[in-house]
Enzyme design. Structure first.
Site, short mmCIF file in Angstrom:
data_model
loop_
_atom_site.label_atom_id
_atom_site.label_comp_id
_atom_site.label_asym_id
_atom_site.label_seq_id
_atom_site.Cartn_x
_atom_site.Cartn_y
_atom_site.Cartn_z
N ASN A 8 19.27 -100.35 -33.27
CA ASN A 8 19.18 -101.73 -33.77
C ASN A 8 18.14 -101.75 -34.89
O ASN A 8 16.95 -101.67 -34.62
CB ASN A 8 18.77 -102.65 -32.62
CG ASN A 8 18.52 -104.08 -33.08
OD1 ASN A 8 18.88 -104.45 -34.19
ND2 ASN A 8 17.90 -104.88 -32.22
N LYS A 10 17.48 -104.15 -36.78
CA LYS A 10 16.95 -105.52 -36.97
C LYS A 10 17.00 -105.86 -38.47
O LYS A 10 17.92 -105.40 -39.16
CB LYS A 10 15.53 -105.63 -36.40
CG LYS A 10 15.45 -105.09 -34.97
CD LYS A 10 14.17 -105.44 -34.27
CE LYS A 10 14.19 -104.86 -32.87
NZ LYS A 10 13.11 -105.33 -32.03
N HIS A 89 20.45 -110.78 -28.34
CA HIS A 89 19.14 -110.09 -28.38
C HIS A 89 18.05 -111.14 -28.17
O HIS A 89 18.18 -112.28 -28.62
CB HIS A 89 18.97 -109.38 -29.73
CG HIS A 89 17.78 -108.48 -29.75
ND1 HIS A 89 16.51 -108.97 -29.95
CD2 HIS A 89 17.65 -107.15 -29.56
CE1 HIS A 89 15.66 -107.95 -29.88
NE2 HIS A 89 16.32 -106.84 -29.65
N GLU A 91 15.39 -111.65 -29.61
CA GLU A 91 14.88 -112.27 -30.84
C GLU A 91 15.80 -113.38 -31.32
O GLU A 91 15.38 -114.28 -32.05
CB GLU A 91 14.68 -111.19 -31.92
CG GLU A 91 13.47 -110.31 -31.58
CD GLU A 91 13.48 -108.93 -32.22
OE1 GLU A 91 14.30 -108.67 -33.11
OE2 GLU A 91 12.64 -108.11 -31.79
N GLU A 159 16.70 -105.23 -21.50
CA GLU A 159 15.55 -105.17 -22.41
C GLU A 159 14.50 -106.19 -21.96
O GLU A 159 14.57 -107.36 -22.36
CB GLU A 159 15.98 -105.51 -23.83
CG GLU A 159 16.97 -104.55 -24.43
CD GLU A 159 16.82 -104.50 -25.95
OE1 GLU A 159 16.52 -103.43 -26.46
OE2 GLU A 159 16.97 -105.55 -26.59
N GLY A 165 8.87 -103.78 -28.61
CA GLY A 165 7.89 -103.64 -29.69
C GLY A 165 6.43 -103.66 -29.25
O GLY A 165 5.53 -103.79 -30.08
N SER A 199 10.54 -100.32 -26.51
CA SER A 199 9.44 -99.38 -26.76
C SER A 199 9.75 -97.91 -26.50
O SER A 199 8.86 -97.14 -26.12
CB SER A 199 8.20 -99.80 -25.95
OG SER A 199 7.64 -100.97 -26.51
N GLY A 219 14.96 -99.81 -30.99
CA GLY A 219 14.58 -100.71 -32.08
C GLY A 219 13.81 -99.94 -33.14
O GLY A 219 14.38 -99.15 -33.89
N GLY A 220 12.49 -100.12 -33.15
CA GLY A 220 11.63 -99.54 -34.18
C GLY A 220 11.87 -98.08 -34.49
O GLY A 220 11.91 -97.67 -35.67
#
Ligand code: PGA
Length: 237
Positions: A8, A10, A89, A91, A159, A165, A199, A219-220
């Site tokens: 993802n 984002k 998600h 967010e 999640e 994050g 994470s 993610g990141g």
């Protein structure tokens, strides 16, 4: 059952970055599938030539009509070979996406043969899994009502919001508990997977492969290509 690793991105990256993903075409995977989910604009830039890698998106409209300014329909996504859609998600839930909207989006995706990756998770560590159960049930109720075949693939991503994050991880025991709960709640569906997301990085993923989750939602770390490849290869080993 093959493992799944979903990236993802984002609202990150640029043309240069998404072109650079073409290098992933060289990956030789035994039994793991990858889904790359860039922002909508960059979907046509990611040129996939590897049967282990598919294209996904990060949202989908709940509508099929011509009165939805700013929305992207499943029909449009299909034109760009999008096979998966991340839906709900945290967010997006944080900016007003409700369980009903999530359910409508899931139905819209399934009706157009796009596999939904539905994100569920509790907000705080102390909260327990009651919200997760409610979120899964809302989707299940809508699928049951819609008459959609129960054999269609539906993916959930557990999640915990407090883990996204933040560098904080649940224990394997807690992940397994959530995965079991989601699978039991969704037992009506024949073809489900439950991923873990939050994470994950190149250092902690090995331990997480001991969980019963069917893969990861990243993610990141998806933006760090070498680390991303390390995770994918590790999952496939
Ligand atoms: P993270 O994000 O891996 O950066 O924690 C996961 C996600 O938001 O899906």
């Amino acid at each position: 059952m093959h493992k799944l690793v979903v990236a993802n991105y984002k609202m990150n990256g640029n043309i240069k970055f998404f072109r650079s993903l073409n290098i992933l075409n060289k990956l030789k995977l035994r039994d793991t599938k990858i889904v790359l989910c860039p922002p909508f604009l960059y979907l046509p830039i990611v040129k996939l030539k590897n049967k282990s890698i598919s294209l996904g998106c990060q949202n989908i409209s709940q509508f099929i009509n011509n009165k939805s300014t700013g929305e992207i329909s499943p029909l449009m996504l299909k034109e760009f070979n999008v096979c998966y859609a991340i839906i709900g998600h945290s967010e997006r839930r944080a900016i007003g996406e409700t369980d009903d909207m999530v359910a409508n989006k899931v139905i819209n995706a399934l009706n157009h043969d796009i596999t939904p990756i539905i994100c569920v998770g509790e907000n705080n560590k102390e909260e327990g899994l009651s919200l997760v159960k409610t979120q899964v049930k809302a989707v299940l109720k809508a699928i049951d009502k819609s008459g959609i075949e129960k054999t269609k693939e539906v993916i959930f991503a557990y999640e915990p919001v407090w883990s996204i994050g933040t560098g904080k991880l649940p224990t394997i025991k807690d992940i397994d508990k959530a995965v079991k709960l989601i699978k039991t709640t969704a037992k009506l569906l024949v073809n489900t997977k439950v991923l873990y997301g939050g994470s994950i990085n190149g250092d902690n993923f090995t331990d997480l492969t001991n969980s019963i989750a069917d893969g990861f939602l990243l993610g990141g770390v998806s933006q760090k290509l070498e680390e991303f490849k390390k995770i994918v290869k590790g999952v496939d080993a």
